[in-house]
Design a protein around this motif. Structure first.
Motif, mmCIF file in Angstrom:
data_model
loop_
_atom_site.group_PDB
_atom_site.id
_atom_site.type_symbol
_atom_site.label_atom_id
_atom_site.label_comp_id
_atom_site.label_asym_id
_atom_site.label_seq_id
_atom_site.Cartn_x
_atom_site.Cartn_y
_atom_site.Cartn_z
ATOM 1 N N MET A 28 0.841 -1.201 0.000
ATOM 2 C CA MET A 28 0.000 0.000 0.000
ATOM 3 C C MET A 28 0.880 1.257 0.000
ATOM 4 O O MET A 28 1.984 1.251 0.535
ATOM 5 C CB MET A 28 -0.917 0.008 1.215
ATOM 6 C CG MET A 28 -1.849 -1.202 1.309
ATOM 7 S SD MET A 28 -2.966 -1.365 -0.098
ATOM 8 C CE MET A 28 -4.173 -0.089 0.289
ATOM 9 N N ILE A 29 0.354 2.326 -0.586
ATOM 10 C CA ILE A 29 1.071 3.592 -0.687
ATOM 11 C C ILE A 29 0.174 4.688 -0.118
ATOM 12 O O ILE A 29 -1.024 4.731 -0.408
ATOM 13 C CB ILE A 29 1.418 3.901 -2.153
ATOM 14 C CG1 ILE A 29 2.476 2.896 -2.657
ATOM 15 C CG2 ILE A 29 1.937 5.324 -2.312
ATOM 16 C CD1 ILE A 29 2.805 3.034 -4.118
ATOM 17 N N ASN A 52 -1.960 7.938 0.365
ATOM 18 C CA ASN A 52 -2.650 8.854 -0.546
ATOM 19 C C ASN A 52 -1.748 10.069 -0.765
ATOM 20 O O ASN A 52 -1.477 10.837 0.142
ATOM 21 C CB ASN A 52 -3.981 9.258 0.103
ATOM 22 C CG ASN A 52 -4.787 10.245 -0.725
ATOM 23 O OD1 ASN A 52 -4.249 11.123 -1.373
ATOM 24 N ND2 ASN A 52 -6.097 10.095 -0.662
ATOM 25 N N HIS A 65 -13.145 3.758 -7.853
ATOM 26 C CA HIS A 65 -12.582 2.801 -8.819
ATOM 27 C C HIS A 65 -13.320 2.778 -10.157
ATOM 28 O O HIS A 65 -12.985 1.953 -11.016
ATOM 29 C CB HIS A 65 -12.500 1.392 -8.235
ATOM 30 C CG HIS A 65 -11.694 1.306 -6.975
ATOM 31 N ND1 HIS A 65 -10.322 1.397 -6.966
ATOM 32 C CD2 HIS A 65 -12.086 1.165 -5.682
ATOM 33 C CE1 HIS A 65 -9.887 1.301 -5.712
ATOM 34 N NE2 HIS A 65 -10.928 1.167 -4.922
ATOM 35 N N GLN A 125 -10.015 7.340 -6.344
ATOM 36 C CA GLN A 125 -9.284 6.201 -6.904
ATOM 37 C C GLN A 125 -9.883 5.745 -8.233
ATOM 38 O O GLN A 125 -9.943 4.544 -8.539
ATOM 39 C CB GLN A 125 -9.226 5.043 -5.908
ATOM 40 C CG GLN A 125 -8.554 5.407 -4.588
ATOM 41 C CD GLN A 125 -8.630 4.281 -3.581
ATOM 42 O OE1 GLN A 125 -7.829 3.359 -3.613
ATOM 43 N NE2 GLN A 125 -9.635 4.347 -2.694
ATOM 44 N N THR A 138 -9.777 7.694 1.238
ATOM 45 C CA THR A 138 -8.992 6.644 1.863
ATOM 46 C C THR A 138 -7.572 7.139 2.093
ATOM 47 O O THR A 138 -7.050 7.944 1.315
ATOM 48 C CB THR A 138 -8.966 5.375 0.991
ATOM 49 O OG1 THR A 138 -8.198 4.368 1.634
ATOM 50 C CG2 THR A 138 -8.358 5.657 -0.376
ATOM 51 N N GLU A 147 -4.870 5.285 2.097
ATOM 52 C CA GLU A 147 -3.874 4.514 1.366
ATOM 53 C C GLU A 147 -4.404 4.075 0.009
ATOM 54 O O GLU A 147 -5.611 3.873 -0.165
ATOM 55 C CB GLU A 147 -3.459 3.269 2.172
ATOM 56 C CG GLU A 147 -2.714 3.577 3.463
ATOM 57 C CD GLU A 147 -2.300 2.308 4.193
ATOM 58 O OE1 GLU A 147 -3.047 1.307 4.109
ATOM 59 O OE2 GLU A 147 -1.231 2.310 4.830
ATOM 60 N N TRP A 148 -3.482 3.939 -0.930
ATOM 61 C CA TRP A 148 -3.817 3.433 -2.257
ATOM 62 C C TRP A 148 -3.060 2.137 -2.504
ATOM 63 O O TRP A 148 -1.922 1.969 -2.050
ATOM 64 C CB TRP A 148 -3.425 4.436 -3.341
ATOM 65 C CG TRP A 148 -4.154 5.749 -3.292
ATOM 66 C CD1 TRP A 148 -5.360 5.991 -2.692
ATOM 67 C CD2 TRP A 148 -3.724 6.986 -3.860
ATOM 68 N NE1 TRP A 148 -5.719 7.303 -2.867
ATOM 69 C CE2 TRP A 148 -4.730 7.946 -3.578
ATOM 70 C CE3 TRP A 148 -2.617 7.387 -4.592
ATOM 71 C CZ2 TRP A 148 -4.638 9.266 -3.997
ATOM 72 C CZ3 TRP A 148 -2.525 8.703 -5.016
ATOM 73 C CH2 TRP A 148 -3.514 9.633 -4.730
ATOM 74 N N ASP A 149 -3.685 1.227 -3.223
ATOM 75 C CA ASP A 149 -3.030 -0.008 -3.623
ATOM 76 C C ASP A 149 -2.126 0.293 -4.820
ATOM 77 O O ASP A 149 -2.587 0.832 -5.830
ATOM 78 C CB ASP A 149 -4.083 -1.049 -4.010
ATOM 79 C CG ASP A 149 -3.489 -2.434 -4.253
ATOM 80 O OD1 ASP A 149 -2.320 -2.519 -4.690
ATOM 81 O OD2 ASP A 149 -4.199 -3.429 -4.019
ATOM 82 N N GLU A 150 -0.836 -0.043 -4.707
ATOM 83 C CA GLU A 150 0.103 0.291 -5.777
ATOM 84 C C GLU A 150 -0.220 -0.410 -7.090
ATOM 85 O O GLU A 150 0.225 0.019 -8.155
ATOM 86 C CB GLU A 150 1.535 -0.030 -5.355
ATOM 87 C CG GLU A 150 1.819 -1.499 -5.125
ATOM 88 C CD GLU A 150 3.274 -1.732 -4.726
ATOM 89 O OE1 GLU A 150 4.127 -0.874 -5.039
ATOM 90 O OE2 GLU A 150 3.547 -2.773 -4.097
ATOM 91 N N ASN A 151 -1.022 -1.481 -7.031
ATOM 92 C CA ASN A 151 -1.386 -2.205 -8.246
ATOM 93 C C ASN A 151 -2.636 -1.656 -8.920
ATOM 94 O O ASN A 151 -3.014 -2.112 -10.009
ATOM 95 C CB ASN A 151 -1.588 -3.694 -7.935
ATOM 96 C CG ASN A 151 -0.306 -4.350 -7.456
ATOM 97 O OD1 ASN A 151 0.750 -4.162 -8.039
ATOM 98 N ND2 ASN A 151 -0.390 -5.118 -6.381
ATOM 99 N N ASP A 152 -3.305 -0.697 -8.275
ATOM 100 C CA ASP A 152 -4.503 -0.103 -8.873
ATOM 101 C C ASP A 152 -4.136 0.755 -10.078
ATOM 102 O O ASP A 152 -3.154 1.514 -10.049
ATOM 103 C CB ASP A 152 -5.237 0.761 -7.845
ATOM 104 C CG ASP A 152 -6.093 -0.054 -6.895
ATOM 105 O OD1 ASP A 152 -6.248 -1.265 -7.125
ATOM 106 O OD2 ASP A 152 -6.592 0.527 -5.909
#
Length: 478
Positions: free
Chosen positions: A1-2, A4, A50, A74, A135, A137-142
Motif C-alpha cells: 500500500m502507498i 494517498n 474505482h 481512486q 482513503t 492509502e492506495w493499492d500500488e497495483n490499482d
C-alpha cells in the motif's frame, strides 16, 4: 500500500505552492481542499470509487483539480488527446468502457455522440457536494491512468499505468536529477500526455511547484528561463529549436538557476545541442514510452556531445537489455524491466500480455556501446515521429483504405525541416478521385498531425515475395 499522495503532501508541506498559472497560485493544502470538493461532487453525480472515467480538457488548473478529485476517488482516468478526431475519440471512449466523460465546457462540441454520460466542468462545479471521506492509502497495483498509444495494427492500445508505475517513474527521476531549492517544473506539454502527467506526479510526490502553461508559448517560456523562476522542463527537438531561436533573437542566456531540460520524442540534432550549450542550457536526452510511464533511460547533459545520438543509461531501478546481443554494439530489440512498466492494456487489447518473462518488448531496435550507453537505432521500424507525436502508418492506411475510391495504401515518414518527419501516403485507386478529396476525408477521420502532408497516386506499391508491403521502399516512388 502507498499513502494517498494528495493527503500526505498537503500534510507535509501545506503552504508550499503546488501550481502556478497566469499569475495565480494554489498551495498543496488548497489543492487538497479543492480535490476533496471535486471528489464529493463527482460522487454526487453517481461516479463511484474505482470507476473508469474519461477526461477531455486543456492544460489549465481545472484539469488538475479534476484529476486530483479523481485520485481521491481512486478512479481510473482515461486521458483523451485533444488533437484526436471525433472518430478516434469515439473509439477510445467505447474501447475503454468509461462510465462517464468529464469535459471542459468549451470542448463539448468536439466530443462524438456517445452512450456514456457527459459531465461538463461547470456541471460538476454546480452540483451540491455530499459527504465524502478519502482513503488514507492506495493499492500500488490499482490503475491510475489509461493513455492510448498508436498500435501497429492501426488500432490504438489503452495502456494501463498503475499507482506503483507512477511512483517508480517519479522516484527514478528524482534519483537522477535530485532536488534544489525552489525547484519548479515548467509544463508546456499537454497533461493528457505521459510527459505532462508524469510531471504532475513528480511535483505531487516531490513537493515542488508546477508552472503550468495552457500551450507552448515560446516567448513566455523564454521569459521563465531567463528570469530564473523555473528550474526544469521537457521538450522535443521542435520546441527546443524554437526556444533556441528566441534566445538567440533576444541575445540572452538562460538563468544559472535553471537545472535541466529533458529532451524526448527522438534524437536531438548535434547543432541544437551546441546552440543550447552556448545559451547555458543543460540538455538531457531521454528514452521512454507510454508503456514505461515516461523515462526509462536518460543521457546526462555532461555526456550530450560526447555521446551524440545516445539515450544514455537506464535510470535507477530500471533495467534494459538488448535481445540476443552478446557483446557491445550488437543490435537487437530493446527489452525493458522495472516497476515503471505497465501491467497491461484495456479493451480490445486487454488479453495481450505487456511483458514476456518479465520484460517489455519495446519494438525498438538498439544497442549498447562499450561504455553501457544505449543507442536507439529504429524507433519501431515504421513509426513516424512528427513534432514529438508518434504516428503509426497503419492508422492512416486504415482510414484511406476505407474510402470507396481507394484500393491500396502505403504510408511512410518523410524528413521535414520543421517537424522532423511528416507522413506521406501512396495510393492505388479503384476509380478516379481528386487528391484534395482524400485529404479532406483524412481530416474528417484523423488528428491534424496524422493527416498526410502529401498524397501520391501510384500504379502499384512495392511488395516482397509474400506480398507484404515494403514501406522502406515507398520513398523511392516520390
Amino acid at each position: 500500500m502507498i499513502p494517498n499522495w494528495i493527503l500526505q503532501r498537503s500534510t507535509l508541506t501545506p503552504e508550499q505552492v503546488a501550481v502556478s498559472f497566469e499569475g495565480q497560485s494554489w498551495t498543496y493544502k488548497e489543492i487538497n481542499d479543492l480535490a476533496l470538493r471535486y471528489a464529493s461532487k463527482l460522487e454526487a453525480l453517481g461516479i463511484k470509487a474505482h470507476d473508469r472515467v474519461a477526461i477531455f480538457a486543456t492544460s489549465t488548473p481545472q484539469i488538475i483539480f479534476m484529476i486530483c478529485g479523481c485520485m481521491h476517488l481512486q478512479c481510473e482516468m482515461v486521458l483523451l488527446n485533444l488533437r484526436l478526431s471525433k472518430t478516434e475519440l469515439a473509439y477510445q471512449i467505447q474501447d475503454s468502457e468509461a462510465v462517464a466523460i468529464l469535459v471542459e465546457d468549451e470542448l463539448l462540441n468536439k466530443l462524438p455522440e456517445t452512450a456514456s454520460p457527459i459531465h461538463s466542468f461547470s456541471k460538476v462545479s454546480d452540483v451540491s457536494a455530499i459527504a465524502f471521506t478519502p482513503t488514507d492509502e492506495w493499492d500500488e497495483n490499482d490503475t491510475m491512468t489509461i493513455m492510448y498509444t498508436s498500435g501497429t495494427t492501426g488500432f490504438p492500445k489503452g495502456v494501463r499505468q498503475t499507482v506503483g508505475n507512477h511512483v517508480s517513474s517519479a522516484t527514478s527521476s528524482l534519483y537522477n536529477t535530485g532536488l534544489v531549492e525552489d525547484d519548479t517544473w515548467l509544463c508546456t506539454v499537454p497533461l493528457f500526455h505521459i510527459s505532462g502527467f508524469s510531471m504532475l506526479c513528480k511535483c505531487l510526490l516531490h513537493g515542488v511547484r508546477l508552472e503550468l502553461l495552457k500551450k507552448f508559448d515560446v516567448e513566455k517560456v523564454v521569459d521563465f528561463l531567463v528570469d530564473g523562476t523555473v528550474t526544469r522542463m521537457s521538450v522535443v527537438a521542435f520546441t527546443l529549436e524554437r526556444i533556441l531561436t528566441e534566445l538567440e533573437h533576444r541575445d540572452v542566456y538562460v538563468s544559472d538557476k535553471f537545472q535541466t531540460m529533458l529532451a524526448g520524442g527522438g534524437p536531438v540534432p548535434i547543432d541544437y545541442l551546441k546552440r543550447a550549450i552556448k545559451r547555458h542550457i543543460q540538455i538531457s536526452q531521454t528514452y521512454g514510452m507510454t508503456e514505461t510511464s515516461s523515462q526509462t533511460a536518460t543521457l546526462s547533459s555532461k555526456d550530450a556531445l560526447r555521446k551524440i545520438g545516445s539515450a544514455g543509461k537506464p535510470l535507477f531501478f530500471n533495467q534494459i537489455r538488448i535481445e540476443n546481443a552478446k557483446a557491445p554494439f550488437e543490435q537487437g530489440e530493446i527489452l525493458i524491466r522495472g516497476k515503471h512498466v505497465t501491467p497491461g492494456y484495456v479493451g480490445r487489447f486487454s488479453d495481450k500480455p505487456s511483458q514476456q518473462d518479465g520484460w517489455l518488448h519495446s519494438g525498438d531496435i538498439g544497442y549498447f556501446d562499450d561504455e553501457g550507453y544505449l543507442f536507439v537505432v529504429d524507433r519501431r521500424s515504421d513509426l513516424i515521429i512528427s513534432g514529438g507525436e508518434n504516428i503509426y502508418p497503419a492508422e492512416i492506411e486504415n482510414v484511406l483504405t476505407s474510402h470507396p475510391s481507394v484500393r491500396e495504401v502505403g504510408v511512410c515518414g518523410v524528413e521535414d525541416d520543421k517537424w522532423g518527419q511528416v507522413p506521406n501516403a501512396f495510393v492505388v485507386l479503384n476509380n478516379n478521385v481528386e487528391v484534395n478529396e482524400l485529404l479532406v476525408y483524412c481530416k474528417e477521420h484523423l488528428a491534424g498531425y496524422k493527416v498526410p502532408n502529401k498524397i501520391y497516386i501510384v500504379d502499384e506499391l512495392p511488395r516482397n515475395g509474400s506480398n507484404k508491403l515494403l514501406r522502406r521502399k515507398l520513398k523511392e516512388l516520390i
